[in-house]
Scaffold this motif. Structure first.
Motif: not given
Length: 266
Positions: A164-178, A183-192
């Motif tokens: 859709h032509g939007y930018g995906v921020v790389r420096e901030l991510t989702g994460h494990g939680i409890g 917590e681990d793991p980091q959950v980026p909004n980009y990847g393969k």
């Protein structure tokens, strides 16, 4: 990397913490209108969380600069991507958007969720950004199942938003939680696809697309918390906490009450 699998009892406690976050965001939805300050919203949120027997996790949360977060929620308006600091000087006006990120600690476990709200009438262009960002969250969640990998989540979010032509921020991510907010793991909004940490049933993670209308480049404000888009264009942020399962993820947080109030805005 140390990933904690949760017991069913622990996941139930996490559901309770996340449902309180959902209730807090739904309560705030009643108050989001032109003329309201973000500090007023923070006061409402803190009182609501504490009245329900929980602690606002974000309050006094440390950062690398030695500046504990001074409030109970993050209030990120327009070009602020995340971590906006509530202030009596920030007055909402017609046409703004505000993402409110909220965390609670209840019975030893954390809840974490974010929703981007419209203030009054918002342009179609901005509504589309919100719609696509929210849809990308659910596309990411579809990939968050036992046997897949973290990269499958990020790839789903990235492909959809960039189409859709939007930018995906790389420096901030989702994460494990409890027991801890992050917590681990980091959950980026980009990847393969097929890359990254293996997802296993009973892992709990927070998935949170942070998407910009323009360029994905960001900068840190002088308050050492607020993260803004470099080009000054708006950004959207939606977040759910989920439990990884076989076949289909279980969403522990909820937008249901917010969406009843907001209607089919986007």
């Amino acid at each position: 990397m140390k990933i904690f699998l949760k017991t069913e009892d622990e996941i139930e406690l996490m559901r309770q913490a996340n449902q309180l976050v959902a209730q807090t965001l739904a309560e705030l939805a009643h108050h989001i209108k032109p003329g309201v300050t973000t500090l007023q919203l923070d006061g409402i949120a803190e009182e609501f969380i504490r009245d329900h027997g929980a602690v606002p996790t974000f309050k006094n949360f440390p950062n690398p600069y030695g500046s504990p977060f001074p409030a109970s929620i993050c209030t990120s308006v327009n070009d602020v991507v995340v971590h906006g600091v509530p202030s009596s000087q920030t007055v909402l006006k017609e046409g703004d958007i505000i993402s409110i990120d909220c965390g609670t600690l209840l019975n030893g476990f954390n809840g974490d969720s974010c929703y981007t709200f419209c203030v009054g009438e918002v342009s179609q262009e901005v509504r589309k950004l919100l719609k696509v960002t929210k849809e990308s969250l659910y596309l990411g969640i579809e990939q968050a199942v036992h046997g897949k990998r973290v990269g499958d989540i990020g790839c789903a979010v990235q492909d959809f938003c960039e189409s859709h032509g939007y930018g995906v921020v790389r420096e901030l991510t989702g994460h494990g939680i409890g027991r801890k907010m992050h917590e681990d793991p980091q959950v980026p909004n980009y990847g393969k696809r097929g890359n990254g940490a293996l997802l296993k049933s009973s892992m709990c993670v927070a998935i949170e697309p942070m998407i910009t209308m323009g360029d994905r480049q960001i900068w840190l404000d002088d308050d050492k918390w607020s993260v803004r888009t470099r080009d000054g264009k708006p950004a959207a942020h939606f977040e759910h906490t989920i439990a990884i399962r076989k076949g289909k993820a279980e969403i522990l947080s909820s937008f249901e009450e917010i969406e009843k109030q907001e209607g089919e805005l986007y």
